[in-house]
Write an enzyme that holds these catalytic residues in place. Structure first.
Site, PDB file in Angstrom:
ATOM      1  N   ARG A  28       5.304 -21.813  34.392  1.00  0.00           N
ATOM      2  CA  ARG A  28       4.662 -20.801  35.250  1.00  0.00           C
ATOM      3  C   ARG A  28       3.228 -20.553  34.807  1.00  0.00           C
ATOM      4  O   ARG A  28       2.335 -20.363  35.638  1.00  0.00           O
ATOM      5  CB  ARG A  28       5.483 -19.500  35.225  1.00  0.00           C
ATOM      6  CG  ARG A  28       5.056 -18.526  36.298  1.00  0.00           C
ATOM      7  CD  ARG A  28       6.043 -17.385  36.448  1.00  0.00           C
ATOM      8  NE  ARG A  28       6.144 -16.593  35.229  1.00  0.00           N
ATOM      9  CZ  ARG A  28       7.053 -15.643  35.024  1.00  0.00           C
ATOM     10  NH1 ARG A  28       7.943 -15.369  35.966  1.00  0.00           N
ATOM     11  NH2 ARG A  28       7.077 -14.962  33.898  1.00  0.00           N
ATOM     12  N   LYS A  32       0.933 -15.225  37.446  1.00  0.00           N
ATOM     13  CA  LYS A  32       0.908 -14.065  36.544  1.00  0.00           C
ATOM     14  C   LYS A  32      -0.520 -13.873  36.029  1.00  0.00           C
ATOM     15  O   LYS A  32      -0.850 -14.211  34.889  1.00  0.00           O
ATOM     16  CB  LYS A  32       1.914 -14.286  35.400  1.00  0.00           C
ATOM     17  CG  LYS A  32       2.543 -12.992  34.926  1.00  0.00           C
ATOM     18  CD  LYS A  32       3.845 -13.244  34.211  1.00  0.00           C
ATOM     19  CE  LYS A  32       4.282 -12.063  33.389  1.00  0.00           C
ATOM     20  NZ  LYS A  32       4.457 -10.807  34.112  1.00  0.00           N
ATOM     21  N   GLU A  76       8.201  -7.017  45.946  1.00  0.00           N
ATOM     22  CA  GLU A  76       8.676  -6.745  44.589  1.00  0.00           C
ATOM     23  C   GLU A  76       8.056  -5.459  44.093  1.00  0.00           C
ATOM     24  O   GLU A  76       7.429  -4.733  44.866  1.00  0.00           O
ATOM     25  CB  GLU A  76       8.348  -7.931  43.670  1.00  0.00           C
ATOM     26  CG  GLU A  76       6.880  -8.254  43.563  1.00  0.00           C
ATOM     27  CD  GLU A  76       6.604  -9.363  42.542  1.00  0.00           C
ATOM     28  OE1 GLU A  76       7.344  -9.485  41.572  1.00  0.00           O
ATOM     29  OE2 GLU A  76       5.612 -10.073  42.741  1.00  0.00           O
TER      30      GLU A  76
HETATM   31  N1  PLP Z   1       7.366  -9.690  39.056  1.00  0.00           N
HETATM   32  C1  PLP Z   1       6.312  -9.267  38.373  1.00  0.00           C
HETATM   33  C2  PLP Z   1       5.154  -8.756  39.132  1.00  0.00           C
HETATM   34  C3  PLP Z   1       6.314  -9.316  36.977  1.00  0.00           C
HETATM   35  O1  PLP Z   1       5.265  -8.881  36.274  1.00  0.00           O
HETATM   36  C4  PLP Z   1       7.438  -9.796  36.303  1.00  0.00           C
HETATM   37  C5  PLP Z   1       7.470  -9.890  34.851  1.00  0.00           C
HETATM   38  O2  PLP Z   1       7.251 -10.896  34.284  1.00  0.00           O
HETATM   39  C6  PLP Z   1       8.524 -10.230  37.064  1.00  0.00           C
HETATM   40  C7  PLP Z   1       8.457 -10.166  38.435  1.00  0.00           C
HETATM   41  C8  PLP Z   1       9.746 -10.773  36.411  1.00  0.00           C
HETATM   42  O3  PLP Z   1       9.538 -12.069  35.961  1.00  0.00           O
HETATM   43  P1  PLP Z   1      10.342 -12.651  34.732  1.00  0.00           P
HETATM   44  O4  PLP Z   1      11.773 -12.486  35.060  1.00  0.00           O
HETATM   45  O5  PLP Z   1       9.939 -14.062  34.657  1.00  0.00           O
HETATM   46  O6  PLP Z   1       9.945 -11.851  33.553  1.00  0.00           O
HETATM   47  C1  COI Z   2       7.620  -8.911  31.896  1.00  0.00           C
HETATM   48  O1  COI Z   2       8.701  -8.506  32.315  1.00  0.00           O
HETATM   49  O2  COI Z   2       7.515  -9.743  31.001  1.00  0.00           O
HETATM   50  C2  COI Z   2       6.379  -8.429  32.441  1.00  0.00           C
HETATM   51  O3  COI Z   2       5.389  -9.071  32.282  1.00  0.00           O
HETATM   52  C3  COI Z   2       6.356  -7.161  33.148  1.00  0.00           C
HETATM   53  C4  COI Z   2       5.289  -6.300  32.610  1.00  0.00           C
HETATM   54  C5  COI Z   2       4.967  -5.330  33.668  1.00  0.00           C
HETATM   55  C6  COI Z   2       5.676  -5.654  31.318  1.00  0.00           C
END
Ligand code: PLP
Ligand code: COI
Length: 341
Positions: free
Chosen positions: A82, A184, A220
Site C-alpha cells: 500500500r 495513505k 469511511e
Molecule cells: N481508513 C483510513 C482512512 C485509515 O486511516 C485507516 C488506518 O490505517 C484505515 C481505513 C484502516 O486501514 P488498515 O486496516 O490497513 O489499518
Molecule cells: C491506523 O489504523 O493505523 C491508522 O493509521 C489510523 C490512524 C487514524 C491512527
C-alpha cells in the site's frame, strides 16, 4: 528482554518515545542502506517538500506478543504494497517491499521491551512514513526523501474500548472523486482535522464520510473503514475508489468467509440502507473492530439494533477470530504472521 515498566492495561492511543527508530535517506536517485538511530527528532530544510506541499505518506501496523510469548507482526507485506501505491500517487520513490519488511522487523526487535505483554490488551503500534526532505518552492516533487519507522505502545484507539460509538454523518468530504482517498497520504488526514474537531465538540466519536460525488453512499471515517452486518448475518463492506483499502477489512472479509462461513458482500452501500443493518463497526489497525451503536444525520438518529451496550454477536465473532489470529490463539492463514526472531 525485560519489559519496560509501563502500565500496559491503561495505555491510550498516544505517542510514547521508544528507544530506536529506523531511518533511510533517498539521494541521487537511490536509497541508502538505512539503519537504526536513537535520535527521535528530524532536522530538515525550512523549504522541504513535506513542509511546503505536504508530500508525505505513512502506514500503520501492529506487533503483538502471542500466547506462546513470541513477538509477531501482522501482514507487513500488505503495508509495503500500500505504501508503494501511496508513493506512486504522490510522485515519491518506492521503498522496496523486502527492505520495508526488514526495517519493520528490525525496529520492532530493537524496541522489544516496549512490545506489550500478552493479555494486557495493549499492542506495539508501528508507524512507517516517508516525506520529501529536500527544498521545493515551485510546485513539484522533492528530489530527496526520508523513510522512517518508529514504534509506540498503544491501547484502544477509542476511549471506552469496546463501547459502541456514536457517529456523525459529516457535511465535509475527506477525499475528492479522483483524488487521494485510496492512498495513505498525510494530506487526507489534514483534510479531516476540522471535521473531527467539530464532531468531537458536538459529542460524536467519529465522522461518517459519504461519497464525494453524490453524497448518497457510505465511504469511511477519518481513520477506519466501515463494516456492516445484515439481519440475516451477511457481512457487508463498502466498496469505493476513494476509500483506503484497509488491511484489517480485507483480513476480516477472509475471516468471515473462511473461518466463520459467513456470506460477504463488497459493494457500494447506500446511506439509506444503513437503517436496515443489524450491526455496524469500524475496522482498522488502530480501531481493530470498534462497534457503532448510533449514526446521526442532521439530528436524525439511526440506532443500530445491536445497541449502545455491547458489540453485536457477529462483530464479536469477527473480533475474537481476528485478534485470536493476531495473538496466536487461532491458526493464521499462510503468510499473515511475521515472527520477530
Ligand atoms: N481508513 C483510513 C482512512 C485509515 O486511516 C485507516 C488506518 O490505517 C484505515 C481505513 C484502516 O486501514 P488498515 O486496516 O490497513 O489499518
Ligand atoms: C491506523 O489504523 O493505523 C491508522 O493509521 C489510523 C490512524 C487514524 C491512527
Amino acid at each position: 528482554m525485560e519489559k519496560k515498566n509501563i502500565d500496559w492495561a491503561n495505555l491510550g492511543f498516544g505517542y510514547i518515545v521508544t528507544d530506536k527508530r529506523f531511518v533511510s535517506n533517498y539521494r541521487n536517485g537511490a536509497w541508502d542502506e538505512g539503519g537504526l538511530t536513537e535520535d527521535a527528532t528530524v532536522t530538515i530544510s525550512e523549504c522541504a517538500g513535506v513542509l511546503q506541499y505536504a508530500q508525505t505518506i505513512f502506514e500503520g501496523l501492529k506487533a503483538y506478543t502471542t500466547e506462546k510469548g513470541e513477538t509477531v507482526i501482522f501482514r507487513p507485506d500488505l503495508n509495503a504494497e500500500r505504501m508503494e501505491q501511496s508513493a506512486k500517487r504522490l510522485e515519491m520513490p518506492v521503498y522496496p517491499k523486502d527492505k520495508f519488511v526488514d526495517a519493520i522487523v528490525e525496529t520492532v526487535r530493537a524496541n522489544s521491551a516496549y512490545v506489550p505483554p500478552y493479555g494486557t490488551g495493549a499492542t506495539l503500534y508501528v508507524r512507517p512514513y516517508m516525506f520529501g526532505s529536500s527544498e521545493v518552492i515551485g510546485v513539484k516533487p522533492a528530489q530527496e526523501y526520508q523513510f522512517r519507522v518508529f514504534t509506540t505502545p498503544v491501547g484502544a484507539y477509542f476511549k471506552g474500548g469496546a463501547k459502541p460509538l456514536t457517529i456523525k454523518v459529516s457535511d465535509f468530504d475527506r477525499a475528492a472523486p479522483n483524488g487521494t482517498g485510496h492512498i495513505k497520504a498525510g494530506l487526507n488526514y489534514a483534510m479531516s482535522l476540522h471535521a473531527i474537531v467539530t464532531a468531537h465538540e458536538e459529542g460524536f466519536d467519529e465522522n461518517m464520510y459519504l461519497d464525494p460525488r453524490t453524497r448518497t453512499k457510505v465511504e469511511e471515517t477519518g481513520g477506519a473503514n466501515f463494516l456492516f452486518v445484515t439481519k440475516d448475518k451477511k457481512v457487508v463492506v463498502p466498496k469505493s475508489s476513494s476509500i483506503l483499502p484497509s488491511i484489517t477489512r480485507r483480513s476480516l472479509v477472509h475471516v468471515a468467509k473462511e473461518y466463520l462461513g459467513l456470506e460477504v458482500e463488497e459493494r457500494e452501500v447506500l446511506f439509506d440502507e444503513v437503517k436496515e443493518f443489524a450491526e455496524a463497526g469500524l475496522c482498522g489497525t488502530a480501531a481493530v473492530i470498534s462497534p457503532v451503536g448510533k449514526i446521526v444525520n442532521h439530528g436524525e438518529e439511526i440506532c443500530i439494533p445491536s445497541g449502545m451496550a455491547d458489540m453485536g454477536p457477529v462483530t464479536k465473532e469477527l473480533y475474537d477470530t481476528l485478534t485470536g489470529i493476531q495473538m496466536g490463539r487461532i491458526e493464521a492463514p499462510e503468510g499473515w504472521i511475521k515472527v520477530v526472531e
